[in-house]
Enzyme design. Structure first.
Site, PDB file in Angstrom:
ATOM      1  N   ASP A   4       1.042  -1.047   4.805  1.00  0.00           N
ATOM      2  CA  ASP A   4       0.616   0.139   5.564  1.00  0.00           C
ATOM      3  C   ASP A   4      -0.826   0.418   5.168  1.00  0.00           C
ATOM      4  OD1 ASP A   4       0.270   2.514   6.850  1.00  0.00           O
ATOM      5  OD2 ASP A   4       1.886   3.584   5.844  1.00  0.00           O
ATOM      6  N   CYS A  24       0.874  -1.192   0.000  1.00  0.00           N
ATOM      7  CA  CYS A  24       0.000   0.000   0.000  1.00  0.00           C
ATOM      8  C   CYS A  24       0.899   1.226   0.000  1.00  0.00           C
ATOM      9  CB  CYS A  24      -0.923   0.007   1.210  1.00  0.00           C
ATOM     10  SG  CYS A  24      -2.006  -1.422   1.358  1.00  0.00           S
ATOM     11  N   ASP A  27      -4.734  -3.610  -7.345  1.00  0.00           N
ATOM     12  CA  ASP A  27      -5.469  -3.746  -6.100  1.00  0.00           C
ATOM     13  C   ASP A  27      -4.607  -4.551  -5.145  1.00  0.00           C
ATOM     14  OD1 ASP A  27      -7.200  -4.531  -4.009  1.00  0.00           O
ATOM     15  OD2 ASP A  27      -8.947  -4.450  -5.333  1.00  0.00           O
ATOM     16  N   CYS A  51      -1.492   4.140  10.864  1.00  0.00           N
ATOM     17  CA  CYS A  51      -1.297   5.410  11.572  1.00  0.00           C
ATOM     18  C   CYS A  51      -2.499   5.617  12.481  1.00  0.00           C
ATOM     19  CB  CYS A  51      -1.152   6.569  10.584  1.00  0.00           C
ATOM     20  SG  CYS A  51      -0.695   8.119  11.402  1.00  0.00           S
ATOM     21  N   PRO A  81       1.805   7.700  -1.336  1.00  0.00           N
ATOM     22  CA  PRO A  81       2.699   8.588  -2.086  1.00  0.00           C
ATOM     23  C   PRO A  81       4.126   8.074  -2.184  1.00  0.00           C
ATOM     24  CG  PRO A  81       2.213   9.515   0.056  1.00  0.00           C
ATOM     25  CD  PRO A  81       1.318   8.312  -0.097  1.00  0.00           C
ATOM     26  N   GLY A  82       4.432   6.970  -1.537  1.00  0.00           N
ATOM     27  CA  GLY A  82       5.706   6.298  -1.790  1.00  0.00           C
ATOM     28  C   GLY A  82       6.852   6.645  -0.876  1.00  0.00           C
ATOM     29  N   GLU A 142      -0.008   0.654  -5.370  1.00  0.00           N
ATOM     30  CA  GLU A 142      -1.040   1.548  -4.836  1.00  0.00           C
ATOM     31  C   GLU A 142      -1.772   2.154  -6.008  1.00  0.00           C
ATOM     32  OE1 GLU A 142      -3.616   3.666  -2.635  1.00  0.00           O
ATOM     33  OE2 GLU A 142      -2.478   4.539  -4.257  1.00  0.00           O
TER      34      GLU A 142
END
Length: 491
Positions: free
Chosen positions: A370, A285, A353, A423, A288-289, A328
């Site tokens: 993540d 996942c 996916d 998070c 933005p990398g 992603e």
């Protein structure tokens, strides 16, 4: 980018007007204040003082929205929720000034009335003036004590209810934090209060390109105060200023990344595997990398992460060592992953996916997952989120989180490792997800993440009882990142 425009016939100062515009955008179209406010500030000619005041008003009013509405409800004849939204946002700004700033009450009321007149016309002016005068009187009578002002429950009889009032959080979030901290009321108070602090900008010095000490020195050379992080050897904390002014950031040798994100990434990169490695690491996942970029930098610097060398090999047999695959869908489509991995041409970002990745099962040495989550661990960065999120959001995410963890475990080879990251401190999307999946499978062992570098030597603030790692803003100065490390064995 559109925001509600003020009407003619009234005047107000630019800082208050800008703050009102952000509140309207958040209310009208679900904008994110941390993205919109900097964009609006860059287009306005405001003094440094006005820029700071606009920032305080915006973030403070959004964080305290529930408290402000509670205060307003004590002096209005109808619920604040029924007030015309543009007027309601102005009243929130006025109430915030009265409750939480040094603006004199008379000035706070007068300036808010001017704002209402300028943005909403003359009709609601008398209403706004009367409401704010009553608010000022009630705050004076309570000596500014929010617990008295809103009749907070006794902390001994109802800890969650008391904390919800005095820390300006929905009660369900208070319950989550208390649960995650084992009922520690003082700790929960500190954790919730930390959501009102302005987060320090953290940078990552990408391994093999620049080290943290050099980055600190570079920051000093352009007039930015900086210091080393407490846990990640690549973390640098800025005291303030624009990180974009650093040559290392402009060159891609460093980037903005919370130290918590660095720590969980380094834990996966350093955890030992059993058996022969194939050389493949998957970021399931990637978003933005940022974590993918750190893994790729570690590989390029001789670390254990690997970067994919040939897109044609993704769904086929394992390629030679040196592969990182980042998945992603949205980020890949927008080009964000490729941008964050600039300078690492061997790393491949694939639109797919994450539940059905185009990788042969059982071929990865390490998988980072993540998962999409409630974001309760980053409330200090997203001031509107504490009132926007609901318990149903979490319930809707848990099935996806479980599916992604299962996909990660299927991807990793026997002896390989998976890092499950969120998070959030919410047990329903952290420890309960991991425990449930581990109990369903006979090929998974939960590792003690505290014993893995970079956590093996501990962190200031401690790491709890394990086997998971839960970081906290008030203890570690990071976002509230959760990490579980799992190893797959033969069934």
């Amino acid at each position: 980018m559109s925001v509600s425009a003020p009407r003619r016939g009234g005047t107000t100062d630019p800082a208050r007007l800008l703050a009102w515009e952000v509140l309207r955008a958040v209310d009208e179209r679900g904008a994110y204040a941390n993205l919109l406010l900097p964009a609006l500030l860059s287009g306005r000619r405001l003094s440094p003082r006005d820029r700071g005041f606009a920032t305080e008003l915006t973030y403070g009013s959004l964080r305290a929205q529930g408290t402000l509405d509670g205060v307003l409800n004590t002096v209005t004849s109808r619920p604040v929720a029924s007030v015309d939204p543009p007027v309601r946002d102005a009243l929130r700004l006025g109430a915030y000034q009265l409750l939480s700033t040094r603006v004199p009450p008379r000035a706070a009321v007068a300036s808010t009335v001017d704002l209402v007149r300028a943005t909403c016309g003359e009709r609601p002016v008398r209403f706004a003036n009367a409401v704010l005068r009553r608010v000022a009187a009630r705050i004076e009578a309570a000596a500014g004590d929010i617990a008295v002002l809103l009749s907070a429950p006794d902390i001994a009889a109802d800890p969650a209810g008391h904390l919800a009032v005095v820390t300006a959080h929905p009660r369900w979030i208070v319950d989550v934090v208390l649960d995650a901290l084992g009922g520690d009321v003082a700790g929960a108070h500190a954790a919730l209060a930390a959501n009102d602090t302005r987060p320090t900008v953290h940078l990552v010095a990408r391994p093999g390109r620049i080290d943290a000490e050099t980055l600190v020195a570079q920051a000093a050379s352009v007039g930015l105060g900086a210091r080393r992080g407490a846990g990640s050897p690549y973390a640098v904390h800025l005291d303030g200023g624009d990180p974009g002014t650093l040559p290392a950031v402009a060159a891609g040798d460093a980037s903005v990344q919370d130290e918590g994100s660095q720590l969980v990434t380094l834990a996966l990169a350093s955890v030992s595997t059993v058996g022969r490695d194939t050389g493949l690491t998957v970021d399931l996942c990637a978003g933005p990398g940022g974590k993918s970029a750190l893994l790729a930098a570690l590989q390029a610097a001789g670390g254990p992460a690997r970067a994919l060398d040939n897109p044609a090999r993704v769904a086929g047999d394992p390629a030679p060592a040196g592969r990182l695959l980042a998945l992603e869908p949205r980020a890949a489509r927008a080009g964000l992953v490729a941008a964050s991995l600039a300078g690492f041409p061997a790393a491949l970002a694939v639109r797919a996916d994450g539940r059905f990745p185009p990788v042969r099962p059982g071929t990865a040495d390490r998988v980072l997952v993540d998962v999409p989550c409630s974001g309760l661990g980053a409330l200090r960065r997203r001031p509107e989120a504490r009132w926007r999120r609901t318990p149903t959001d979490v319930a809707a995410l848990v099935p996806l989180q479980r599916q992604l963890l299962v996909a990660a475990l299927d991807l990793v080879r026997p002896g390989g490792a998976v890092a499950y990251v969120t998070c959030s401190p919410h047990p329903e999307e952290t420890s309960e997800v991991v425990t449930a999946i581990a109990q369903q499978r006979g090929d998974v062992a939960i590792l003690d993440a505290r014993r893995c570098p970079p956590f093996a030597d501990g962190l200031p603030g401690g790491l709890g009882d394990g086997p998971f790692v839960q970081l906290w803003p008030h203890l570690h100065g990071t976002d509230a990142m959760f990490l579980a490390l799992l190893r797959r064995a033969d069934r």
